[in-house]
Scaffold this motif. Sequence first.
Motif, PDB file in Angstrom:
ATOM      1  N   VAL A 120       0.858  -1.183   0.000  1.00 21.22           N
ATOM      2  CA  VAL A 120       0.000   0.000   0.000  1.00 21.22           C
ATOM      3  C   VAL A 120       0.891   1.229   0.000  1.00 21.22           C
ATOM      4  N   ARG A 121       0.746   2.080  -1.015  1.00 17.85           N
ATOM      5  CA  ARG A 121       1.589   3.275  -1.138  1.00 17.85           C
ATOM      6  C   ARG A 121       0.726   4.536  -1.033  1.00 17.85           C
ATOM      7  N   ASP A 122       1.245   5.527  -0.351  1.00 18.44           N
ATOM      8  CA  ASP A 122       0.519   6.788  -0.230  1.00 18.44           C
ATOM      9  C   ASP A 122       0.622   7.568  -1.539  1.00 18.44           C
ATOM     10  N   PRO A 123      -0.097   8.694  -1.663  1.00 15.58           N
ATOM     11  CA  PRO A 123      -0.077   9.428  -2.937  1.00 15.58           C
ATOM     12  C   PRO A 123       1.314   9.827  -3.412  1.00 15.58           C
ATOM     13  N   GLY A 124       2.272   9.936  -2.503  1.00 14.63           N
ATOM     14  CA  GLY A 124       3.632  10.261  -2.902  1.00 14.63           C
ATOM     15  C   GLY A 124       4.483   9.059  -3.252  1.00 14.63           C
ATOM     16  N   GLY A 125       3.930   7.854  -3.096  1.00 15.67           N
ATOM     17  CA  GLY A 125       4.649   6.636  -3.433  1.00 15.67           C
ATOM     18  C   GLY A 125       5.315   5.942  -2.259  1.00 15.67           C
ATOM     19  N   ALA A 126       5.262   6.540  -1.080  1.00 12.24           N
ATOM     20  CA  ALA A 126       5.888   5.911   0.083  1.00 12.24           C
ATOM     21  C   ALA A 126       5.043   4.737   0.564  1.00 12.24           C
ATOM     22  N   PRO A 127       5.670   3.636   0.973  1.00 15.79           N
ATOM     23  CA  PRO A 127       4.906   2.479   1.437  1.00 15.79           C
ATOM     24  C   PRO A 127       4.303   2.718   2.818  1.00 15.79           C
ATOM     25  N   LEU A 128       3.010   2.371   2.969  1.00 10.55           N
ATOM     26  CA  LEU A 128       2.328   2.451   4.259  1.00 10.55           C
ATOM     27  C   LEU A 128       2.268   1.086   4.935  1.00 10.55           C
ATOM     28  N   ARG A 129       2.004   0.055   4.144  1.00 15.61           N
ATOM     29  CA  ARG A 129       1.921  -1.307   4.688  1.00 15.61           C
ATOM     30  C   ARG A 129       2.373  -2.283   3.610  1.00 15.61           C
ATOM     31  N   ARG A 130       2.870  -3.420   4.044  1.00 17.09           N
ATOM     32  CA  ARG A 130       3.112  -4.565   3.166  1.00 17.09           C
ATOM     33  C   ARG A 130       2.462  -5.771   3.821  1.00 17.09           C
ATOM     34  N   ILE A 131       1.587  -6.443   3.056  1.00 20.88           N
ATOM     35  CA  ILE A 131       0.855  -7.587   3.589  1.00 20.88           C
ATOM     36  C   ILE A 131       1.001  -8.772   2.632  1.00 20.88           C
ATOM     37  N   PRO A 132       1.497  -9.925   3.096  1.00 22.34           N
ATOM     38  CA  PRO A 132       2.008 -10.182   4.438  1.00 22.34           C
ATOM     39  C   PRO A 132       3.415  -9.639   4.620  1.00 22.34           C
ATOM     40  N   GLU A 133       3.945  -9.792   5.809  1.00 25.41           N
ATOM     41  CA  GLU A 133       5.282  -9.293   6.100  1.00 25.41           C
ATOM     42  C   GLU A 133       6.321 -10.069   5.287  1.00 25.41           C
ATOM     43  N   PRO A 134       7.437  -9.428   4.954  1.00 25.92           N
ATOM     44  CA  PRO A 134       8.496 -10.133   4.226  1.00 25.92           C
ATOM     45  C   PRO A 134       8.913 -11.415   4.951  1.00 25.92           C
ATOM     46  N   GLY A 135       9.169 -12.439   4.169  1.00 23.21           N
ATOM     47  CA  GLY A 135       9.573 -13.714   4.739  1.00 23.21           C
ATOM     48  C   GLY A 135       8.442 -14.700   4.927  1.00 23.21           C
ATOM     49  N   THR A 136       7.176 -14.240   4.759  1.00 22.12           N
ATOM     50  CA  THR A 136       6.039 -15.148   4.864  1.00 22.12           C
ATOM     51  C   THR A 136       6.006 -16.058   3.644  1.00 22.12           C
ATOM     52  N   LEU A 137       5.977 -17.361   3.860  1.00 22.20           N
ATOM     53  CA  LEU A 137       6.055 -18.315   2.756  1.00 22.20           C
ATOM     54  C   LEU A 137       4.698 -18.842   2.327  1.00 22.20           C
ATOM     55  N   ALA A 147      -5.085  -9.587   8.080  1.00 21.06           N
ATOM     56  CA  ALA A 147      -4.508  -8.717   7.056  1.00 21.06           C
ATOM     57  C   ALA A 147      -5.173  -7.351   7.000  1.00 21.06           C
ATOM     58  N   PHE A 148      -6.504  -7.297   7.088  1.00 22.39           N
ATOM     59  CA  PHE A 148      -7.252  -6.050   7.023  1.00 22.39           C
ATOM     60  C   PHE A 148      -6.908  -5.237   5.775  1.00 22.39           C
ATOM     61  N   ALA A 149      -6.800  -5.909   4.650  1.00 23.19           N
ATOM     62  CA  ALA A 149      -6.573  -5.265   3.361  1.00 23.19           C
ATOM     63  C   ALA A 149      -6.889  -6.278   2.279  1.00 23.19           C
ATOM     64  N   SER A 150      -7.376  -5.814   1.143  1.00 21.38           N
ATOM     65  CA  SER A 150      -7.642  -6.710   0.037  1.00 21.38           C
ATOM     66  C   SER A 150      -6.334  -7.338  -0.438  1.00 21.38           C
ATOM     67  N   LEU A 151      -6.377  -8.626  -0.678  1.00 20.34           N
ATOM     68  CA  LEU A 151      -5.231  -9.369  -1.186  1.00 20.34           C
ATOM     69  C   LEU A 151      -5.674 -10.117  -2.425  1.00 20.34           C
ATOM     70  N   HIS A 152      -4.727 -10.413  -3.321  1.00 25.11           N
ATOM     71  CA  HIS A 152      -5.124 -11.023  -4.585  1.00 25.11           C
ATOM     72  C   HIS A 152      -4.346 -12.292  -4.872  1.00 25.11           C
ATOM     73  N   LEU A 153      -5.081 -13.245  -5.438  1.00 24.10           N
ATOM     74  CA  LEU A 153      -4.488 -14.503  -5.846  1.00 24.10           C
ATOM     75  C   LEU A 153      -4.347 -14.542  -7.358  1.00 24.10           C
ATOM     76  N   LEU A 154      -3.217 -15.024  -7.819  1.00 28.12           N
ATOM     77  CA  LEU A 154      -3.054 -15.450  -9.197  1.00 28.12           C
ATOM     78  C   LEU A 154      -3.499 -16.906  -9.175  1.00 28.12           C
ATOM     79  N   VAL A 155      -4.630 -17.207  -9.813  1.00 27.91           N
ATOM     80  CA  VAL A 155      -5.300 -18.486  -9.598  1.00 27.91           C
ATOM     81  C   VAL A 155      -5.554 -19.206 -10.914  1.00 27.91           C
ATOM     82  N   ARG A 156      -5.498 -20.518 -10.870  1.00 29.35           N
ATOM     83  CA  ARG A 156      -5.805 -21.324 -12.047  1.00 29.35           C
ATOM     84  C   ARG A 156      -7.238 -21.043 -12.495  1.00 29.35           C
ATOM     85  N   ARG A 157      -7.436 -20.909 -13.786  1.00 30.04           N
ATOM     86  CA  ARG A 157      -8.720 -20.457 -14.319  1.00 30.04           C
ATOM     87  C   ARG A 157      -9.880 -21.323 -13.861  1.00 30.04           C
ATOM     88  N   ASP A 158      -9.702 -22.632 -13.792  1.00 28.12           N
ATOM     89  CA  ASP A 158     -10.824 -23.499 -13.424  1.00 28.12           C
ATOM     90  C   ASP A 158     -11.199 -23.385 -11.950  1.00 28.12           C
TER      91      ASP A 158
END
Length: 317
Positions: A120-137, A147-158
């Motif tokens: 999540v970046r503010d209008p100036g481009g600075a990061p406000l949050r990263r979800i999940p935290e780095p290192g999450t596998l 998470a309290f933020a929309s997250l997106h999956l790259l998902v198999r079409r079927d």
Amino acid sequence: MRQPDLSILIAAHRVQALVPEAVRSVLARAEGAAVEVILASDDGTDYAPCLPLDPRLRFTAPGPVATGAFAARNRALAIARGAHVLMLDGDDALEGPPGAIARALAEARAAGAVLLPSIVRDPGGAPLRRIPEPGTLRFGFAQWADAFASLHLLVRRDLAQPFRPFRLIDDVLFDLAALAAAGGSVPVASGLAYRYQLRAGQMTDTAGARFDAEYAEALRLIARDGAGLGPHAPAAAAVLRRWRAMNRLVGGGGTRPALGNYHRAVAGYLAGAWPAGRRGAGGGGRRPPPDPLPPEAEGPLDTGSGSGSAGRGRARP
């Protein structure tokens, strides 16, 4: 032309000046992958003149106006030819190295889907949050609830269901259903990320009562027929109840946070530094999320003030 590896679905509503960057962000990361970008106009605009000629770009007919992001996304999904699909808002972007999409596809093929971290970046481009935290596998419903933020999956079409007719949280329900179809837990992409670029006038800038009403309707839908979530329906409902509680905490208390302050408030809450005087135990460690509302207490929100909690980054319809 061979079948694309990935179809990117973009619902376009009053983003003529912004969608070129969204498309560039996809094509710049498509090295080693066959992608198609499908733009579904929802404002009567023919978006082809806004973009360069490229055989990877496809467009739905520009006739419909203000049918909602869910309807536009479904028009894009209906013509998608990719073996996998990913939703992208027309005023957001992807981040990562040139081969990030190919790398994410390789991770998705083994698991059915892969979660894109959200920055999540503010209008100036600075990061406000990263979800999940780095290192999450890996990421599942338990982590999604925090998470309290929309997250997106790259998902198999079927595994991808049509978008449901919600104006604000159709993307949330789409991705929760994709997570359920993929078994309830998926790997986190190691190179590709989703950029939420906050701007005035986005869905984030929407009264909390509107989000509250949609959360309530989604919970009723899940209680009624499971919403296609199968055995993961209770876990998905728990996510929505917790997010609804956070929406009420941040946006339902009589004051309206400024653009981006929802994410600042969430980060502060989880760190034990917000609201004032509610420090977490253990020297400022992460606090648990707000208690979810029990089903019998899920009445309407009393106030219409505040910002919605889905953290959306698309132009307001």
